[in-house]
Design a protein around this motif. Structure first.
Motif, short mmCIF file in Angstrom:
data_model
loop_
_atom_site.label_atom_id
_atom_site.label_comp_id
_atom_site.label_asym_id
_atom_site.label_seq_id
_atom_site.Cartn_x
_atom_site.Cartn_y
_atom_site.Cartn_z
N GLN A 12 0.81 -1.35 0.13
CA GLN A 12 -0.05 -0.04 0.02
C GLN A 12 0.91 1.20 0.11
OE1 GLN A 12 -2.00 1.08 3.87
NE2 GLN A 12 -0.99 -0.77 4.80
N ILE B 115 -13.21 1.75 -0.19
CA ILE B 115 -12.39 2.01 -1.58
C ILE B 115 -13.56 2.94 -2.53
CG2 ILE B 115 -11.96 0.50 -3.61
CD1 ILE B 115 -9.95 0.10 -1.54
N LYS C 35 -7.80 4.21 -2.18
CA LYS C 35 -8.37 4.48 -0.97
C LYS C 35 -9.40 5.68 -0.91
CE LYS C 35 -4.43 2.88 1.67
NZ LYS C 35 -3.52 3.04 2.37
N TRP D 163 -3.48 0.86 6.35
CA TRP D 163 -4.02 -0.19 6.86
C TRP D 163 -2.96 -1.10 7.57
CZ3 TRP D 163 -7.44 -2.11 2.06
CH2 TRP D 163 -8.35 -1.16 1.71
#
Length: 398
Positions: free
Chosen positions: A182, A236, A256, A263
């Motif tokens: 991420q 999302i 995101k 996360w």
């Protein structure tokens, strides 16, 4: 038992399916008529591709929930049963029948939307009359829930089997390697497998779930590969998310909704507690300031908070100067200027400015290491202000 269930839930969310199964089994031994535990272990079995065991646990959860008259658990158990039957393949009518039982029970789990189209598509051309499963199955025994052999029996068995030649392990189709990472604004899922035919890919992205399936290519032909994430750790932006099939992998990019929210895991261990917004400290408890893009190694900054702190600091300094009888903080006792006139000008501009101008001043001055000052938030709000040293000098990092 609560600690065991919590540990099992964390293991399931982090992808440690074997550990989750073991822990749920321990919990079931202490509470053998708890439908929730069978539902959870069915999910762990499903993700570990132990589909037969997943179906057995789902059947048991349906039987227990029905006997206890718990409609909510009954609906969720029927859903797990439907998914297990669908994944086993060859039983589309049974999978559809169980899915409709979940609908009739009022199941509102987020996985309903994820699986509805897939199950109904597989059942095109079949009718409920072709279903062979009972609405409420009989309670079944599971090999894993049987009593564990004593230490002496385990030792004897181990000695006996160690004398036998090892059995060859059949090689199944090679499964794709899954990994994820991420950044501040997106989550990337990668399925490392070569030669996937894009026309066989089916990727469904929803606000809090994602489903990826594709046909495994030769020489790993083994039917369809399916990866489901039913409760993502964060929300999302579906419209901005995307996927692509490359020569070496299938990649899904999830954008995101909350930029800067890191996360801790891909899937929420408890969906009700999964944060949908990023909370930051603020001088007003009723307002939460947004986070703006930044390339800082320390993460995104809250420019509203910095502006408020500076405003508070300026007010405090002005009050202190007034109480001490000094004309200003820019000059010393001898009256020599130390940049006070310029500072006073900037303070006056800042004091009379609106919120966007204040944010722009703080952000541009901070990010440029004091070499730039902008009052245009539209210009500096979406990008980093670069350091612009005076002519003949160069900026260096320390």
């Amino acid at each position: 038992m609560e600690d065991t269930v919590e540990a099992a839930t964390r293991a399931l969310a982090s992808g440690n399916y074997g550990e989750a199964i073991t822990l749920y089994t321990t919990a079931i031994a202490s509470s053998p008529r708890n439908a929730d535990l069978y539902i959870a272990r069915s999910t762990a079995y499903l993700r570990a591709k132990q589909l037969d065991n997943s179906l057995v646990d789902a059947d048991n959860a349906v039987a227990l929930a029905h006997a206890q008259g718990n409609k909510d658990k009954l609906g969720l158990a029927q859903l797990r049963r439907s998914i297990s039957l669908h994944q086993l393949g060859g039983r589309p009518a049974d999978a559809l029948f169980c899915f409709m039982q979940a609908v009739n029970a009022g199941c509102t789990d987020k996985a309903m939307g994820l699986w509805e189209a897939r199950i109904k598509k597989a059942a095109e051309g079949v009718s409920f009359g072709e279903a062979t499963v009972a609405e409420v199955p009989e309670l079944k025994s599971s090999p894993i829930s049987q009593p564990i052999a004593s230490t002496h029996e385990q030792s004897t068995t181990k000695q006996t089997t160690s004398e036998l030649p090892p059995l060859p392990i059949p090689k199944g189709p090679k499964k794709p390697t899954f990994e994820w990472y991420q950044s501040s604004d997106r989550v990337t899922l990668s399925f490392l497998v070569k030669g996937v035919d894009k026309t066989t890919c089916d990727v469904q992205i929803r606000e809090r779930s994602v489903s990826v399936s594709f046909a495994l290519p030769a020489p790993s032909t083994g039917g369809e590969y399916v990866h489901e994430i039913e409760h993502l750790a964060g929300a999302i932006d579906v419209a901005k998310s995307s996927w692509r099939a490359l020569s070496t992998k299938v990649e899904v990019v999830l954008v995101k909704k909350v930029v800067g929210h890191k996360w801790s895991s891909l899937e929420a261990s408890d969906d009700s507690n999964a944060p949908s917004t990023t909370r930051v400290a603020h001088t007003s408890a009723s307002n939460t300031a947004p986070l703006y893009p930044t390339s800082s190694r320390k993460g995104p900054k809250n420019w509203d908070l910095l502006a408020n702190e500076l405003d508070s600091s300026s007010s405090t300094s002005s009050s202190h100067a007034a109480s001490s009888g000094r004309p200003g903080s820019g000059a010393d006792a001898g009256g020599e200027s130390s940049g006070g006139d310029v500072n006073s000008l900037f303070q006056q501009i800042y004091k009379d400015a609106d919120d966007d101008t204040r944010r722009a001043m703080i952000k541009s001055f901070t990010e440029s290491n004091g070499t730039s000052l902008s009052t245009d938030w539209k210009s500096v709000g979406s990008k980093r202000t670069e350091t612009l040293p005076p002519e003949g000098m160069e900026a260096r990092r320390y």
